[in-house]
Design a protein around this motif. Sequence first.
Motif, PDB file in Angstrom:
ATOM      1  N   ALA A  84       0.703   6.522  -6.907  1.00  0.00           N
ATOM      2  CA  ALA A  84      -0.525   7.269  -7.221  1.00  0.00           C
ATOM      3  C   ALA A  84      -0.362   8.757  -6.928  1.00  0.00           C
ATOM      4  CB  ALA A  84      -1.714   6.692  -6.446  1.00  0.00           C
ATOM      5  N   ALA A  85       0.556   9.097  -6.024  1.00  0.00           N
ATOM      6  CA  ALA A  85       0.842  10.505  -5.739  1.00  0.00           C
ATOM      7  C   ALA A  85       1.821  11.091  -6.757  1.00  0.00           C
ATOM      8  CB  ALA A  85       1.399  10.646  -4.326  1.00  0.00           C
ATOM      9  N   GLY A  86       2.310  10.258  -7.657  1.00  0.00           N
ATOM     10  CA  GLY A  86       3.228  10.725  -8.694  1.00  0.00           C
ATOM     11  C   GLY A  86       4.687  10.651  -8.312  1.00  0.00           C
ATOM     12  N   PHE A  87       4.997   9.928  -7.228  1.00  0.00           N
ATOM     13  CA  PHE A  87       6.381   9.789  -6.783  1.00  0.00           C
ATOM     14  C   PHE A  87       6.880   8.378  -7.073  1.00  0.00           C
ATOM     15  CE2 PHE A  87       4.562  12.977  -3.864  1.00  0.00           C
ATOM     16  CZ  PHE A  87       5.375  14.057  -4.213  1.00  0.00           C
ATOM     17  N   PRO A  88       8.019   8.258  -7.724  1.00  0.00           N
ATOM     18  CA  PRO A  88       8.554   6.918  -7.995  1.00  0.00           C
ATOM     19  C   PRO A  88       9.073   6.275  -6.705  1.00  0.00           C
ATOM     20  CG  PRO A  88      10.136   8.579  -8.668  1.00  0.00           C
ATOM     21  CD  PRO A  88       8.890   9.320  -8.224  1.00  0.00           C
ATOM     22  N   VAL A  89       9.174   4.968  -6.751  1.00  0.00           N
ATOM     23  CA  VAL A  89       9.781   4.226  -5.651  1.00  0.00           C
ATOM     24  C   VAL A  89      11.094   3.682  -6.190  1.00  0.00           C
ATOM     25  CG1 VAL A  89       9.550   2.308  -4.037  1.00  0.00           C
ATOM     26  CG2 VAL A  89       7.534   3.664  -4.664  1.00  0.00           C
ATOM     27  N   SER A  90      12.185   4.193  -5.651  1.00  0.00           N
ATOM     28  CA  SER A  90      13.526   3.854  -6.123  1.00  0.00           C
ATOM     29  C   SER A  90      14.349   3.370  -4.932  1.00  0.00           C
ATOM     30  CB  SER A  90      14.177   5.081  -6.768  1.00  0.00           C
ATOM     31  OG  SER A  90      15.497   4.793  -7.154  1.00  0.00           O
ATOM     32  N   PRO A  91      14.386   2.054  -4.706  1.00  0.00           N
ATOM     33  CA  PRO A  91      15.103   1.530  -3.542  1.00  0.00           C
ATOM     34  C   PRO A  91      16.582   1.937  -3.534  1.00  0.00           C
ATOM     35  CG  PRO A  91      13.810  -0.190  -4.595  1.00  0.00           C
ATOM     36  CD  PRO A  91      13.779   0.994  -5.495  1.00  0.00           C
ATOM     37  N   PHE A  92      16.932   2.761  -2.565  1.00  0.00           N
ATOM     38  CA  PHE A  92      18.292   3.243  -2.359  1.00  0.00           C
ATOM     39  C   PHE A  92      18.873   3.901  -3.610  1.00  0.00           C
ATOM     40  CE2 PHE A  92      17.580  -0.423   0.463  1.00  0.00           C
ATOM     41  CZ  PHE A  92      17.638   0.234   1.675  1.00  0.00           C
ATOM     42  N   GLY A  93      17.988   4.390  -4.500  1.00  0.00           N
ATOM     43  CA  GLY A  93      18.429   5.063  -5.716  1.00  0.00           C
ATOM     44  C   GLY A  93      19.029   4.126  -6.755  1.00  0.00           C
ATOM     45  N   LEU A  94      18.881   2.824  -6.570  1.00  0.00           N
ATOM     46  CA  LEU A  94      19.505   1.853  -7.473  1.00  0.00           C
ATOM     47  C   LEU A  94      18.700   1.635  -8.757  1.00  0.00           C
ATOM     48  CD1 LEU A  94      20.640  -0.775  -4.810  1.00  0.00           C
ATOM     49  CD2 LEU A  94      22.046   0.959  -5.962  1.00  0.00           C
ATOM     50  N   SER A 113       0.836  -1.208   0.000  1.00  0.00           N
ATOM     51  CA  SER A 113       0.000   0.000   0.000  1.00  0.00           C
ATOM     52  C   SER A 113       0.867   1.253   0.000  1.00  0.00           C
ATOM     53  CB  SER A 113      -0.967   0.009   1.192  1.00  0.00           C
ATOM     54  OG  SER A 113      -0.274   0.079   2.425  1.00  0.00           O
ATOM     55  N   GLY A 114       2.039   1.186   0.614  1.00  0.00           N
ATOM     56  CA  GLY A 114       2.968   2.314   0.586  1.00  0.00           C
ATOM     57  C   GLY A 114       3.490   2.584  -0.813  1.00  0.00           C
ATOM     58  N   VAL A 115       3.838   1.519  -1.539  1.00  0.00           N
ATOM     59  CA  VAL A 115       4.288   1.662  -2.931  1.00  0.00           C
ATOM     60  C   VAL A 115       3.177   2.256  -3.780  1.00  0.00           C
ATOM     61  CG1 VAL A 115       4.927   0.362  -5.014  1.00  0.00           C
ATOM     62  CG2 VAL A 115       6.038  -0.163  -2.826  1.00  0.00           C
ATOM     63  N   LEU A 116       1.973   1.725  -3.650  1.00  0.00           N
ATOM     64  CA  LEU A 116       0.844   2.204  -4.450  1.00  0.00           C
ATOM     65  C   LEU A 116       0.487   3.643  -4.096  1.00  0.00           C
ATOM     66  CD1 LEU A 116      -1.318  -1.047  -4.458  1.00  0.00           C
ATOM     67  CD2 LEU A 116       0.156  -0.168  -6.290  1.00  0.00           C
ATOM     68  N   MET A 117       0.564   4.004  -2.822  1.00  0.00           N
ATOM     69  CA  MET A 117       0.308   5.376  -2.397  1.00  0.00           C
ATOM     70  C   MET A 117       1.308   6.322  -3.056  1.00  0.00           C
ATOM     71  SD  MET A 117       0.532   6.985   1.479  1.00  0.00           S
ATOM     72  CE  MET A 117       2.173   6.353   1.738  1.00  0.00           C
ATOM     73  N   SER A 118       2.563   5.947  -3.007  1.00  0.00           N
ATOM     74  CA  SER A 118       3.619   6.786  -3.566  1.00  0.00           C
ATOM     75  C   SER A 118       3.442   6.952  -5.079  1.00  0.00           C
ATOM     76  CB  SER A 118       4.986   6.172  -3.252  1.00  0.00           C
ATOM     77  OG  SER A 118       6.016   7.029  -3.646  1.00  0.00           O
TER      78      SER A 118
END
Length: 182
Positions: free
Chosen positions: A112-122, A105-110
Amino acid sequence: MLKNTENSYGVVAKGFHWLLFLMLAFMIVAGNFLASMPKEPEKLQAAGMHKSFGVVLLLLILARLAWRLINVTPKDPDGIRAVQSLMARAMHWVLYVLMFAQPLSGVLMSQAAGFPVSPFGLFELPVLLDKDPSLAQFYRGVHGTVWILLVVAVIGHAGVALHHHFIRKDDVLKKMSLWAKA
């Protein structure tokens, strides 16, 4: 022993159990701290770390589930009724669902808010949702509710384990203990 037996959990299952407990506890505290931070650059950096560790948590939960599915589950102690065994198994699956739902749900929230999910910038996770503020708000509510349900479920889980140890005086708690043999 690495793998579970009919009498006890193996070191891998115990390691997953306690590592995920510690990580989830840390992430819940960190998430609440993050929510209270003012909107400044430090919050963006903290949010990035929270998301990164959330992805690690999601992968560990999937690994733990896979390990559970390929291992035997220790048998219940003598005297446990069928309904109690069914309730224990159901509670374990509820915990898995909640543990999985929280980072997802955290990934989907991010997203849907227009923010990518980039683990440690990798790398960036594949985008599952386009930007949609109402959907972001929905997943924010899910993310904010699931952690509370997870805390309640963990407290109940621990309470039952303590009941087995101190009241029933059986080996349920010892089976998952890192320091005692069942």
